[in-house]
Design a protein around this motif. Structure first.
Motif, PDB file in Angstrom:
ATOM      1  N   VAL A   1       0.851  -1.202   0.000  1.00 13.91           N
ATOM      2  CA  VAL A   1       0.000   0.000   0.000  1.00 13.91           C
ATOM      3  C   VAL A   1       0.880   1.243   0.000  1.00 13.91           C
ATOM      4  O   VAL A   1       2.006   1.221   0.512  1.00 13.91           O
ATOM      5  N   LEU A   2       0.347   2.325  -0.565  1.00 18.34           N
ATOM      6  CA  LEU A   2       1.018   3.626  -0.568  1.00 18.34           C
ATOM      7  C   LEU A   2       0.255   4.577   0.343  1.00 18.34           C
ATOM      8  O   LEU A   2      -0.938   4.397   0.613  1.00 18.34           O
ATOM      9  N   GLU A   3       0.982   5.612   0.790  1.00 20.48           N
ATOM     10  CA  GLU A   3       0.355   6.668   1.581  1.00 20.48           C
ATOM     11  C   GLU A   3       0.647   8.005   0.923  1.00 20.48           C
ATOM     12  O   GLU A   3       1.786   8.301   0.551  1.00 20.48           O
ATOM     13  N   TYR A   4      -0.407   8.779   0.721  1.00 20.60           N
ATOM     14  CA  TYR A   4      -0.225  10.157   0.247  1.00 20.60           C
ATOM     15  C   TYR A   4      -1.211  11.041   0.998  1.00 20.60           C
ATOM     16  O   TYR A   4      -2.418  10.769   1.006  1.00 20.60           O
ATOM     17  N   SER A   5      -0.695  12.074   1.651  1.00 21.63           N
ATOM     18  CA  SER A   5      -1.533  13.047   2.354  1.00 21.63           C
ATOM     19  C   SER A   5      -2.482  12.364   3.344  1.00 21.63           C
ATOM     20  O   SER A   5      -3.650  12.756   3.481  1.00 21.63           O
ATOM     21  N   GLY A   6      -1.975  11.288   3.991  1.00 20.27           N
ATOM     22  CA  GLY A   6      -2.780  10.583   4.976  1.00 20.27           C
ATOM     23  C   GLY A   6      -3.769   9.594   4.386  1.00 20.27           C
ATOM     24  O   GLY A   6      -4.487   8.914   5.128  1.00 20.27           O
ATOM     25  N   GLN A   7      -3.811   9.498   3.052  1.00 21.62           N
ATOM     26  CA  GLN A   7      -4.732   8.576   2.378  1.00 21.62           C
ATOM     27  C   GLN A   7      -4.017   7.283   2.013  1.00 21.62           C
ATOM     28  O   GLN A   7      -2.827   7.294   1.674  1.00 21.62           O
ATOM     29  N   ILE A   8      -4.748   6.177   2.058  1.00 23.15           N
ATOM     30  CA  ILE A   8      -4.188   4.856   1.762  1.00 23.15           C
ATOM     31  C   ILE A   8      -4.581   4.436   0.340  1.00 23.15           C
ATOM     32  O   ILE A   8      -5.758   4.502  -0.034  1.00 23.15           O
ATOM     33  N   ILE A   9      -3.581   3.983  -0.437  1.00 25.01           N
ATOM     34  CA  ILE A   9      -3.812   3.510  -1.813  1.00 25.01           C
ATOM     35  C   ILE A   9      -3.265   2.088  -1.925  1.00 25.01           C
ATOM     36  O   ILE A   9      -2.056   1.880  -1.807  1.00 25.01           O
ATOM     37  N   SER A  10      -4.143   1.116  -2.126  1.00 27.15           N
ATOM     38  CA  SER A  10      -3.706  -0.286  -2.274  1.00 27.15           C
ATOM     39  C   SER A  10      -3.130  -0.495  -3.672  1.00 27.15           C
ATOM     40  O   SER A  10      -3.764  -0.138  -4.661  1.00 27.15           O
ATOM     41  N   VAL A  11      -1.955  -1.100  -3.732  1.00 31.23           N
ATOM     42  CA  VAL A  11      -1.274  -1.310  -5.021  1.00 31.23           C
ATOM     43  C   VAL A  11      -1.126  -2.798  -5.343  1.00 31.23           C
ATOM     44  O   VAL A  11      -1.493  -3.243  -6.432  1.00 31.23           O
ATOM     45  N   TYR A  12      -0.580  -3.568  -4.402  1.00 28.41           N
ATOM     46  CA  TYR A  12      -0.295  -4.983  -4.693  1.00 28.41           C
ATOM     47  C   TYR A  12      -1.581  -5.737  -5.016  1.00 28.41           C
ATOM     48  O   TYR A  12      -2.569  -5.682  -4.288  1.00 28.41           O
ATOM     49  N   ASP A  13      -1.554  -6.448  -6.125  1.00 22.47           N
ATOM     50  CA  ASP A  13      -2.716  -7.192  -6.608  1.00 22.47           C
ATOM     51  C   ASP A  13      -2.211  -8.549  -7.099  1.00 22.47           C
ATOM     52  O   ASP A  13      -1.486  -8.624  -8.095  1.00 22.47           O
ATOM     53  N   PRO A  14      -2.555  -9.647  -6.418  1.00 15.37           N
ATOM     54  CA  PRO A  14      -2.044 -10.969  -6.815  1.00 15.37           C
ATOM     55  C   PRO A  14      -2.354 -11.331  -8.265  1.00 15.37           C
ATOM     56  O   PRO A  14      -1.597 -12.070  -8.894  1.00 15.37           O
ATOM     57  N   ILE A  15      -3.447 -10.802  -8.804  1.00 14.99           N
ATOM     58  CA  ILE A  15      -3.800 -11.108 -10.200  1.00 14.99           C
ATOM     59  C   ILE A  15      -2.785 -10.487 -11.151  1.00 14.99           C
ATOM     60  O   ILE A  15      -2.390 -11.078 -12.149  1.00 14.99           O
TER      61      ILE A  15
END
Length: 418
Positions: free
Chosen positions: A174-188
């Protein structure tokens, strides 16, 4: 080895700790280490920080470890933090830290060799000169447009390019920007990733092999077709968890993004290419949060467009100039077509029969003006095998079989009277 080194605000990381303890009933430092995907010193630092604020307390011992639980104040803080974001688990990677990692593993630095590209295409019959065009295009890390009649291997070549990349990169969970969480890793997209572990046989515990907030996996590949829409290229906000899912091109960072069947999407091809122009030229993509705030993320992706249309039919001149490499994947010649039949027959364990092949090229193909396509071979051989299986015949090519398969390949148009 410290919270400061992760680049995260200590209070932000502490809130993830207590949310994880609340949601997953985590109580031991080793469990914190595992769930937060951090090193042992970071787990202990966060525990001590939360303990100093009376958010957690010691309730006993298990083996060599102290057992902790949330205090009433800790539970109240956990519920308050969960109201702001439901995210708990692995500590995120700050976006600025990720940008530096992307530079270290750029797809343009792979340096694919001629032998690697030929090796990944070994199962294909490639027209002379095509790999000579593709090699420099792939090594540049710039966009590629493959065009030509349908059924001649554009998708297979795209997959071969992906396979030729070969090495592995670190993908953030996951990434963090400005306190927001962005999920990146995707097993597919990223396949079976590898997490780091300590060596139990080492003389002393030296910590993890690499930062477990990342997953080590093959360079990613995203393949889309007619289902691609512009919305898939933007952040996807989940109102329930108050977190974001990364768009397809961010998941493909460091790898390949294949847009198959360009021209079959609901969006006009020109609109799709316009969305890519700035990222492809500048190396950064612009995404937007729910608040409307825009920010830059790295765009380090080899984009391969594949279409059955002539480029001039679907793009204007400005768009064509921005696609660096345009490669024609044409119909195979008669000799190449014979090679394809031989290759497919061998792979599908259907012995090639010379008389059937002569009948095919002297009687059947002239009916369609000797218009060859690479997909004909697997289609016809599969059809013949299916007939053999149904009728209990041995897997052997016969003229009657090729004629019946051919009838399914080219269905004659007929007028139905009502």
């Amino acid at each position: 080895m410290t919270v400061a080194a992760t680049g995260l605000n200590t209070v932000f990381a502490r809130d993830i700790l207590i949310k994880t303890m609340f949601r997953k009933n985590v109580s031991l430092p080793s469990e914190v280490e595992s769930n937060l995907c951090c090193s042992s010193p970071i787990a202990l630092e966060l525990i001590e920080f939360a303990r100093s604020q009376n958010l957690i307390e010691v309730v006993g011992r298990e083996g060599t470890e102290l057992r902790y639980q949330l205090t009433d104040s800790g539970k109240a803080r956990a519920l308050d933090a969960l109201g702001q974001s439901e995210y708990f688990g692995a500590l995120p990677i700050p976006l600025d830290h990720y940008k530096e990692q992307v530079k270290l593993q750029s797809v343009s630095d792979v340096g694919i060799t001629q032998s690697a590209l030929e090796g990944s295409m070994g199962h294909l019959i490639i027209p002379d000169g095509l790999l000579t065009q593709l090699g420099p295009a792939v090594n540049s890390g710039k966009s590629i447009l493959m065009y030509g009649p349908p059924g001649n291997g554009k998708s297979s070549i795209s997959n071969g390019i992906r396979d030729a990349l070969g090495d592995k990169i670190f993908v953030p969970k996951v990434l963090e920007y400005s306190g927001q969480i962005i999920s990146v890793y995707d097993p597919i997209v990223h396949g079976e990733g590898q997490e780091s572990s300590t060596d139990p046989n080492s003389l002393r515990r030296t910590g993890l092999q690499f930062d477990n907030r990342y997953v080590l996996c093959k360079r990613p590949s995203v393949i889309t077709g007619g289902e691609l829409t512009l919305s898939m290229l933007e952040l996807n906000y989940n109102a329930n968890s108050k977190t974001y899912q990364a768009p397809l091109q961010l998941k493909a960072t460091g790898g390949v993004f294949i847009v198959d069947d360009l021209g079959r999407q609901a969006e006009p091809p020109q609109a799709l290419i316009n969305r890519w122009i700035v990222p492809m030229e500048g190396g950064d993509d612009i995404l937007s949060l729910q608040s409307g705030e825009k920010f830059l993320v790295p765009f380090d992706t080899l984009v391969i467009f594949s279409t059955n249309f002539h480029p001039a039919e679907i793009f204007d001149g400005a768009a064509l100039r921005r696609i660096y490499y345009k490669v024609l994947v044409d119909r195979p010649s008669r000799d190449e077509m014979i090679q394809i039949y031989a290759l497919v027959a061998k792979a599908m364990k259907m012995p090639l029969d010379e008389q059937v092949l002569i009948h095919l090229f002297s009687k059947l193909y002239p009916q369609v003006d000797n218009t060859y396509a690479a997909y004909h071979a697997p289609f016809l051989v599969t059809q013949m095998k299916s007939i053999c299986d149904y009728e209990g015949r041995p897997h052997k090519m016969e003229i009657d079989l090729i004629e019946r398969a051919w009838a399914n390949l080219f269905v004659a148009e007929s007028v139905v009277e009502h």
